[in-house]
Motif scaffolding. Sequence first.
Motif, mmCIF file in Angstrom:
data_model
loop_
_atom_site.group_PDB
_atom_site.id
_atom_site.type_symbol
_atom_site.label_atom_id
_atom_site.label_comp_id
_atom_site.label_asym_id
_atom_site.label_seq_id
_atom_site.Cartn_x
_atom_site.Cartn_y
_atom_site.Cartn_z
ATOM 1 N N THR A 1 0.742 -1.159 -0.114
ATOM 2 C CA THR A 1 -0.234 0.359 0.140
ATOM 3 C C THR A 1 0.672 0.973 0.137
ATOM 4 O O THR A 1 2.174 0.938 0.046
ATOM 5 C CB THR A 1 -0.984 -0.193 1.358
ATOM 6 O OG1 THR A 1 -2.111 1.068 1.149
ATOM 7 C CG2 THR A 1 0.225 0.175 2.915
ATOM 8 N N GLN B 1 -8.157 4.945 3.345
ATOM 9 C CA GLN B 1 -7.155 3.218 1.599
ATOM 10 C C GLN B 1 -8.022 2.255 1.955
ATOM 11 O O GLN B 1 -8.408 1.662 -0.048
ATOM 12 C CB GLN B 1 -5.915 3.978 1.584
ATOM 13 C CG GLN B 1 -5.861 3.482 -0.198
ATOM 14 C CD GLN B 1 -3.830 3.479 -0.660
ATOM 15 O OE1 GLN B 1 -3.569 3.523 -0.028
ATOM 16 N NE2 GLN B 1 -4.002 3.923 -1.618
ATOM 17 N N GLY C 1 -10.329 3.293 -1.084
ATOM 18 C CA GLY C 1 -9.792 3.854 -1.955
ATOM 19 C C GLY C 1 -8.821 5.277 -2.138
ATOM 20 O O GLY C 1 -8.447 4.836 -2.537
ATOM 21 N N MET D 1 -5.929 -1.213 -3.922
ATOM 22 C CA MET D 1 -6.387 -0.501 -5.613
ATOM 23 C C MET D 1 -6.592 -2.323 -6.653
ATOM 24 O O MET D 1 -8.118 -2.885 -6.941
ATOM 25 C CB MET D 1 -6.019 -0.162 -6.782
ATOM 26 C CG MET D 1 -5.951 1.632 -6.047
ATOM 27 S SD MET D 1 -7.583 2.018 -5.256
ATOM 28 C CE MET D 1 -7.162 4.122 -4.842
ATOM 29 N N HIS E 1 -9.277 -4.435 -3.969
ATOM 30 C CA HIS E 1 -10.600 -3.971 -4.588
ATOM 31 C C HIS E 1 -10.974 -4.319 -6.040
ATOM 32 O O HIS E 1 -12.242 -4.523 -5.845
ATOM 33 C CB HIS E 1 -10.427 -2.554 -4.413
ATOM 34 C CG HIS E 1 -10.581 -1.890 -2.886
ATOM 35 N ND1 HIS E 1 -10.454 -0.342 -2.954
ATOM 36 C CD2 HIS E 1 -10.545 -2.090 -2.207
ATOM 37 C CE1 HIS E 1 -10.335 -0.177 -1.809
ATOM 38 N NE2 HIS E 1 -10.394 -1.312 -0.924
ATOM 39 N N HIS F 1 -15.239 -3.191 -11.881
ATOM 40 C CA HIS F 1 -14.584 -2.258 -11.022
ATOM 41 C C HIS F 1 -14.612 0.053 -11.918
ATOM 42 O O HIS F 1 -14.523 0.505 -11.672
ATOM 43 C CB HIS F 1 -13.254 -2.326 -10.397
ATOM 44 C CG HIS F 1 -11.880 -2.267 -11.738
ATOM 45 N ND1 HIS F 1 -11.549 -1.296 -11.302
ATOM 46 C CD2 HIS F 1 -11.048 -2.972 -12.358
ATOM 47 C CE1 HIS F 1 -9.894 -1.184 -12.441
ATOM 48 N NE2 HIS F 1 -10.214 -2.591 -12.967
ATOM 49 N N THR G 1 -12.004 2.208 -7.416
ATOM 50 C CA THR G 1 -10.475 2.406 -8.109
ATOM 51 C C THR G 1 -9.979 3.582 -8.670
ATOM 52 O O THR G 1 -8.245 2.980 -9.188
ATOM 53 C CB THR G 1 -10.028 1.031 -8.914
ATOM 54 O OG1 THR G 1 -10.737 0.628 -9.945
ATOM 55 C CG2 THR G 1 -10.862 -0.826 -8.270
ATOM 56 N N ASP G 2 -10.829 4.563 -8.459
ATOM 57 C CA ASP G 2 -10.391 5.572 -9.317
ATOM 58 C C ASP G 2 -9.931 5.768 -10.540
ATOM 59 O O ASP G 2 -10.845 5.118 -11.843
ATOM 60 C CB ASP G 2 -8.973 6.550 -8.302
ATOM 61 C CG ASP G 2 -9.147 7.907 -8.470
ATOM 62 O OD1 ASP G 2 -10.611 8.303 -8.916
ATOM 63 O OD2 ASP G 2 -7.751 7.934 -8.393
ATOM 64 N N GLY H 1 -6.395 0.040 -10.292
ATOM 65 C CA GLY H 1 -6.661 -0.946 -10.279
ATOM 66 C C GLY H 1 -6.573 -2.449 -11.381
ATOM 67 O O GLY H 1 -7.111 -1.899 -12.567
#
Length: 457
Positions: free
Chosen positions: A135, A146, A150, A416, A419, A430, A445-446, A449
């Motif tokens: 991370t 986070q 995320g 990410m 996720h 995602h 996951t913006d 990811g």
Amino acid sequence: MIPTLVSRRSALRTAGGGFGYLALAGMLGLQAKNARGSQEAPKVGPLAPKPQQIPAKAKRIIFVFMEGAMSGVDTFEYKAKLQESDGKPGLGGGKFVASKFQFAQHGQTGTWVSELYPNVAKHVDKLCFIRGLHTDTPAHPQAVMQLHTGAANATLVRPSMGAWLLYGLGTENQDLPGYVTVNPSPNFGGAVNYGSAFLPAHYQGTRIDDTGFLQNLKAQQVTSLQRKQIDLVQSMNRDLLAKPGAPDSLEGVISSYELAFKMQGKVPDLLDISNEPQHVQDAYGVKPGPAGSFARQCLIARRLSEAGVRFVQIRQGGWDHHNNLHKGLINNSAATDQPTAALLTDLEQRGLLEDTLVLFGSEFGRLPTAQGEDGRDHNITGYSMWLAGAGLKKGFSYGATDEYGIHAVEGRMHTMDLHATLLALMGLDHEMLTYNYAGRDFRLTDVAGSVVREIFA
């Protein structure tokens, strides 16, 4: 153009219904958009079950969160080189400290587990270990946020993982909350970790304590009188709904009052674990007081999942062992080993494990070097979690850290990626699961990811 003058009395009379709606919507925190009109087909509520975007077996998640960063090299990550290097200079400073706990191989897979987890060790052939996690930040608040949302930046509040799942899939039981967090911490982000941020508020988690207590659930009036009160409020809101320009979300608000009324009769019984047979309570290790907190949480999680709750999180804190590592590990593992193993057994015996995901782990790990006389510092560069249940390879390990347990060197998997993989196991893409806010599409996951399909069965 001459402006039209409106008296104070007229303004209040005209806006009165709107004020009532705003108060109602504020209390319930709902933003359900539903169509109106007698000629239109009725729309389902925003929490109604939704189809999966991609084929998947999992229907629900139980997240068993070990808050504070448990030490992998003392629990599930056996490192022979570390054991041999006890007292020698560590890489980058300090000295290596071997685990004081004995490890042994278990199951047909021969998976190494320390003596701290003898009951969980019996389940290793059904577990899927992710051993190459990493991370971004070694600070608990940012790392916890986070893991849950995320986003590590506290100023960039994002919806929690459970809220995204509820948004994407709805819930299986319309008489219960779709997302429940049991015994959440007020620290390390607090309510942000189970919040909905810019998603409509009905996707946020419902908080209960480790005894199953839910605030404001018990009615202050007898049922018959309360029913009359609700009917009065509902009639006024239906009148407002029939008027031109009524808020689009009002129909959903009306439905939510009915849900809250029904919950009063169902939720207390569901959260009352004394209804469980004594042999089941004994299997989990249920006992009164703080010593039985985690056992109660595990049993509550099974009951909620069985009832159709989409996402349940439970928590055991106290893993931040910068000191008192040896005794602290003994105490925390004793509190979590039997209940966690019992949860896995119970889910399997009831046929729930085949469509439930269980995730067990912390926000990051701990270093193999000493901190003070009896502690280990944070490690964000290589740590592990394990999964069990639907759609996973059983008795499988993905990724690895180096021979000391410092850095992820194989199958590196960022938060990410975790996720993205969890969403895929639940039938959600995602990259497709987005919500438009402030002019852009957001996702859990913006812009990162990757799905790790190597762990899929």
